[in-house]
Design a protein around this motif. Sequence first.
Motif, PDB file in Angstrom:
ATOM      1  N   CYS A   1       0.829  -1.211   0.000  1.00 51.40           N
ATOM      2  CA  CYS A   1       0.000   0.000   0.000  1.00 51.40           C
ATOM      3  C   CYS A   1       0.862   1.259   0.000  1.00 51.40           C
ATOM      4  O   CYS A   1       0.689   2.157  -0.830  1.00 51.40           O
ATOM      5  CB  CYS A   1      -0.932  -0.002   1.212  1.00 51.40           C
ATOM      6  SG  CYS A   1      -2.371  -1.084   1.056  1.00 51.40           S
ATOM      7  N   PHE A   2       1.789   1.327   0.940  1.00 52.42           N
ATOM      8  CA  PHE A   2       2.619   2.525   1.047  1.00 52.42           C
ATOM      9  C   PHE A   2       3.614   2.636  -0.099  1.00 52.42           C
ATOM     10  O   PHE A   2       3.904   3.737  -0.573  1.00 52.42           O
ATOM     11  CB  PHE A   2       3.340   2.542   2.395  1.00 52.42           C
ATOM     12  CG  PHE A   2       2.458   2.952   3.537  1.00 52.42           C
ATOM     13  CD1 PHE A   2       2.148   4.279   3.753  1.00 52.42           C
ATOM     14  CD2 PHE A   2       1.906   2.000   4.391  1.00 52.42           C
ATOM     15  CE1 PHE A   2       1.309   4.671   4.792  1.00 52.42           C
ATOM     16  CE2 PHE A   2       1.081   2.373   5.436  1.00 52.42           C
ATOM     17  CZ  PHE A   2       0.776   3.710   5.642  1.00 52.42           C
ATOM     18  N   ILE A   3       4.121   1.495  -0.562  1.00 47.15           N
ATOM     19  CA  ILE A   3       5.026   1.517  -1.710  1.00 47.15           C
ATOM     20  C   ILE A   3       4.300   2.041  -2.946  1.00 47.15           C
ATOM     21  O   ILE A   3       4.846   2.845  -3.722  1.00 47.15           O
ATOM     22  CB  ILE A   3       5.593   0.105  -1.990  1.00 47.15           C
ATOM     23  CG1 ILE A   3       6.594  -0.302  -0.895  1.00 47.15           C
ATOM     24  CG2 ILE A   3       6.257   0.050  -3.354  1.00 47.15           C
ATOM     25  CD1 ILE A   3       7.879   0.502  -0.894  1.00 47.15           C
ATOM     26  N   THR A   4       3.062   1.623  -3.150  1.00 48.51           N
ATOM     27  CA  THR A   4       2.281   2.085  -4.292  1.00 48.51           C
ATOM     28  C   THR A   4       2.026   3.583  -4.198  1.00 48.51           C
ATOM     29  O   THR A   4       2.165   4.322  -5.192  1.00 48.51           O
ATOM     30  CB  THR A   4       0.940   1.342  -4.384  1.00 48.51           C
ATOM     31  OG1 THR A   4       1.178  -0.060  -4.468  1.00 48.51           O
ATOM     32  CG2 THR A   4       0.141   1.793  -5.599  1.00 48.51           C
ATOM     33  N   PHE A   5       1.636   4.037  -3.014  1.00 45.92           N
ATOM     34  CA  PHE A   5       1.370   5.463  -2.816  1.00 45.92           C
ATOM     35  C   PHE A   5       2.608   6.303  -3.119  1.00 45.92           C
ATOM     36  O   PHE A   5       2.548   7.292  -3.861  1.00 45.92           O
ATOM     37  CB  PHE A   5       0.902   5.708  -1.381  1.00 45.92           C
ATOM     38  CG  PHE A   5       0.699   7.162  -1.059  1.00 45.92           C
ATOM     39  CD1 PHE A   5      -0.474   7.805  -1.405  1.00 45.92           C
ATOM     40  CD2 PHE A   5       1.703   7.888  -0.420  1.00 45.92           C
ATOM     41  CE1 PHE A   5      -0.654   9.162  -1.122  1.00 45.92           C
ATOM     42  CE2 PHE A   5       1.530   9.228  -0.143  1.00 45.92           C
ATOM     43  CZ  PHE A   5       0.351   9.865  -0.490  1.00 45.92           C
TER      44      PHE A   5
END
Length: 269
Positions: free
Chosen positions: A7-11
């Motif tokens: 999730c955070f990597i995508t963001f």
Amino acid sequence: MDTIVPCFITFLTAWFYEGRPMSDLPLAIFTCTLYTMFYILTFCVANQVNSEEEDAINKPDRPLPAKLITRKAAIRRLIIYNVLFMVISWFLHVLLYAIAWQVITIVLCGWGSRHWVTKNLVCISAGTVALLGAEWQLATNHIGHNVWLFIIFLSVWAGFGLPVQDLRDQVGDAVMHRKTLPLQYGDARSRKMLFVYFLTISPLLFCLAIVSQNNYSAWVITLIVAQYLYHAIIAFRVVKYRTSKADDKTYHYFVYMFIATIPMICFLK
């Protein structure tokens, strides 16, 4: 880690891909954290409410089988989390992604988890699209054609490869009468099927995600070769190491590759 990190990597990938200003990043990370927290909570609580018997075997330290919380209290929390998730998603302009995720959660925690096709090929693939799409939308308010191609190919690749996860949980899945890949075809045969898959179809799907960005430079060719070698390692582990602990490690090899692939799009423009 399997969900939080992607999730955070995508963001962050979306933020840098679109060249958003660093001065706006702290507040944006807060909104990302808020959405991600309820994205995970709604699924995890629903999953645990619907798999208490299985968790008593596979994951006895979870709150329900460990008697740390009652089933009634868990259902009450599930309702509250879903309402808050809808409100937050509406304010953040990602409501459609949140609704899609709730539908997928209902299917996956119900009849959808009974068969490996509906669980992995359908629900996990669709759920990954909802995950990557929402996080990208939170960062940029826009998803271009090339990005959508990358997200779709990567999501299908993830869903089609996740039957490897079911190798480690066969005892609990048998109790729940699930038709996972190893339970439907047998452990030995399913490992042979996964071995062939990870040597052929999986590298091809991964390659399509990479070349969807229309970059055919020398380093991209090197990346394609490297990912095939990594796939070969996973394929080898599937047939060589057959304990539950080893299968869990093999599954996480797959997850690491998924996480590492997301930011690659920044270098494929």
